[in-house]
Design a protein around this motif. Structure first.
Motif, PDB file in Angstrom:
ATOM      1  N   ALA A   3      48.006  46.599  43.147  1.00  0.00           N
ATOM      2  CA  ALA A   3      47.699  47.866  42.487  1.00  0.00           C
ATOM      3  C   ALA A   3      46.279  48.308  42.783  1.00  0.00           C
ATOM      4  O   ALA A   3      45.871  49.391  42.379  1.00  0.00           O
ATOM      5  CB  ALA A   3      47.903  47.736  40.985  1.00  0.00           C
ATOM      6  N   SER A   4      45.521  47.461  43.465  1.00  0.00           N
ATOM      7  CA  SER A   4      44.130  47.804  43.745  1.00  0.00           C
ATOM      8  C   SER A   4      44.017  48.644  45.011  1.00  0.00           C
ATOM      9  O   SER A   4      44.809  48.507  45.942  1.00  0.00           O
ATOM     10  CB  SER A   4      43.307  46.526  43.903  1.00  0.00           C
ATOM     11  N   GLN A   5      43.036  49.460  45.048  1.00  0.00           N
ATOM     12  CA  GLN A   5      42.819  50.324  46.199  1.00  0.00           C
ATOM     13  C   GLN A   5      41.755  49.782  47.134  1.00  0.00           C
ATOM     14  O   GLN A   5      41.538  50.341  48.224  1.00  0.00           O
ATOM     15  CB  GLN A   5      42.405  51.725  45.703  1.00  0.00           C
ATOM     16  N   THR A   6      41.079  48.704  46.709  1.00  0.00           N
ATOM     17  CA  THR A   6      39.962  48.193  47.496  1.00  0.00           C
ATOM     18  C   THR A   6      40.241  46.756  47.909  1.00  0.00           C
ATOM     19  O   THR A   6      40.559  45.916  47.068  1.00  0.00           O
ATOM     20  CB  THR A   6      38.657  48.233  46.676  1.00  0.00           C
TER      21      THR A   6
ATOM     22  N   TYR B 117      40.110  38.913  43.835  1.00  0.00           N
ATOM     23  CA  TYR B 117      40.326  39.252  42.430  1.00  0.00           C
ATOM     24  C   TYR B 117      40.597  37.983  41.628  1.00  0.00           C
ATOM     25  O   TYR B 117      41.221  37.035  42.122  1.00  0.00           O
ATOM     26  CB  TYR B 117      41.503  40.226  42.289  1.00  0.00           C
TER      27      TYR B 117
END
Length: 526
Positions: A7-10, A14
């Motif tokens: 779901a992350s854009q970068t 994590y």
């Protein structure tokens, strides 16, 4: 919710933290009594606390809320409790009650019933015996005296102590689930019928709440007849009903204590402060005492700078008869119901050993005597009652050991399950601890994952208290079992209705009330 890399854009690294430990059960407090009764006042910083449960942790906090403030020095401290006693000369010894011979004459010293209260000194006795946190429910301040003493040997019934007041104070605790004991020291100052109604109300509320025991005192315990005391016990058993008996415990007799010191009372506690009758005692014609007579005159017309305490001390120094009278008054004031001391003992035992230890075989601090010395045969009738099963715990004196609490039974003395106080209170502690911990799972999915979490949480808690000695058994499997699941404790219909049932079975330790030692002789051997 954990962060999903998808779901992350970068691009990057994590961290997803996962809980490694399940929820745990925390043992609830087990020794928080609530004292209900009359206090000098109920006000703090201009706000009234009448009929309001107030939590205190020290006697200093009790004083801040419920006693009169002391005037600035060098004035004497404010009198918080000033009962009145009447010194009356009698033509002959009364048929009932105690009497005293002073200067060859017979006197009785009996209280004005309207001035007798027990809560103030019972709270002092509670803290002296190891008490900690407590709730106070003040139902009113002290009322006016009647102006005359009770008849010698009669029950003290204070007309200012009202059943409705005490029941109202008891009802205020229905929303305070933290309380684990109900203590009403002034219950024995009610009439017999009102006392019965109050005790039944206490036991019923204890049973409904499931969190608190009622510590009960017995009318007649302040001055029991060595032979007819059994009638007082029978009257008590007839007056407690049949509801909530496993949540009640009674103690007998009253304690002679050292709570009130001699310098806390004076001639103002005699005959309504009228010192004219003292002349016949301190300065009789057969043994004139001009010095004592002069002090009496000074009391009527106090010299400048002389306080009541100084005049009272001077009179005791000059007259042994007056000191004898004051010692008797002090003894009578210090005769207190045992419930306050027992609340302190419960707290002490819980804090030092655990709630699963019986609050017995302990010396009440501040007790120097008993109003009745109980022996083995007398206690047999108190401890076991075949008809009602309502056990009364004796407080006894033993040579070389002193005064000991020598009983550990609830009023449900014929029950194998709830006969002992420690068993009842241990199960209550476990119930309430598990109940509070299980709230974390309200609205959780009613599935196998939740069931395993709940089972593991309860088993960990029970294992810990088993290690401490609360449960019997050589291993945890012998001490308890926890079951939860479909087809085990629940049906499919239960799950549809949102019900999760957990079954917990316990083997609670019981006190060794009767220790039997077998002794056998053997023949001599080579």
């Amino acid at each position: 919710m954990a962060l999903s890399p998808l779901a992350s854009q970068t691009p990057g690294v994590y961290i997803d933290e996962v809980n490694a430990f399940p929820n745990s059960v925390v043992e609830v407090a087990t020794a928080i009594p609530a004292f209900i009764g009359y206090t000098p006042q109920a006000e703090y910083e201009g706000q009234s606390y009448l009929n309001t449960p107030v939590k205190i942790t020290s006697f200093q906090q009790f004083q801040a809320f419920f006693t009169f403030p002391n005037p600035p020095a060098p004035a004497a401290p404010a009198s918080q409790y000033s009962p009145q006693y009447y010194l009356t000369q009698q033509k002959k010894a009364p048929e009932k009650g105690s009497y005293y011979t002073i200067n060859g004459s017979i006197y009785t010293i009996d209280p004005d019933p309207g001035t007798i209260y027990y809560l103030y000194n019972s709270v002092r006795l509670f803290f002296e015996n190891g008490g900690g946190s407590a709730y106070i429910v003040s139902v009113g301040s002290y009322g006016a005296g009647t102006g005359s003493p009770v008849s010698p040997g009669s029950q003290i019934v204070n007309p200012n102590v009202k059943l409705s007041d005490l029941q109202n104070g008891l009802a205020q605790l229905q929303k305070v689930t933290e309380v684990t004991m109900y203590v009403v020291p002034e219950a024995t100052l009610l009439t017999a019928n009102d006392n019965s109604t109050l005790m039944e109300s206490m036991l019923m509320q204890s049973d409904q709440m499931g969190t608190a025991m009622s510590l009960l005192d017995i009318i007649g315990g302040d001055a029991p007849d060595p032979i007819l005391y059994t009638q007082d016990i029978q009257n008590f058993r007839n007056s407690t009903g049949n509801t909530g008996l496993d949540y009640g415990a009674a103690y007998y007799p009253f304690l002679n204590t050292t709570i009130t010191e001699l310098d806390e009372i004076s001639y103002e506690n005699l005959n309504g402060g009228d010192t004219s009758s003292l002349s016949a005692i301190v300065n009789p014609p057969s043994a004139p005492n001009p010095s004592a007579e002069q002090i009496l005159n000074n009391i009527k017309n106090p010299p400048k700078g002389m306080t009541t305490g100084q005049l009272n001390q001077a009179l005791m120094n000059s007259s042994k008869q007056y000191k004898q009278v004051m010692n008797i008054v002090q003894t009578k004031i210090n005769t207190l119901p045992p419930s306050g001391a027992m609340a302190g003992i419960y707290t002490l035992v819980d804090n030092t050993k655990g709630v699963w230890y019986a609050p017995a075989n302990v010396t009440p601090v501040g007790a120097v005597g008993l109003t009745l010395n109980i022996n083995d045969s007398m206690q047999a009738g108190l401890n076991v009652d075949a008809v009602s099963g309502k056990s009364v715990n004796a407080i006894r004196f033993f040579n070389g050991q002193g005064i000991l609490v020598w009983g550990a039974r609830t009023l449900d003395g014929n029950s194998d399950d709830w006969r002992y106080i420690s068993v009842r209170r241990t199960v209550t502690m476990i119930e309430q601890s598990v109940k509070l911990a299980a709230r974390a799972y309200v609205f959780a999915p009613n599935d196998a994952n939740t069931w395993r979490s709940v089972q593991s949480m309860i088993e960990n808690f029970l294992t810990n208290i088993w290690k401490e000695g609360a449960l019997q058994g050589a291993k945890p499997a012998d001490a308890f079992s926890v079951a939860v699941g479909l087809g085990v404790t629940m049906t499919a219909q239960d799950i549809l209705e949102g019900i999760m049932r957990v079954s917990v079975k316990l083997a609670v330790t019981h006190p060794a009330e009767f220790i039997i030692i077998q002794v056998e002789q053997e023949m001599a051997k080579s």
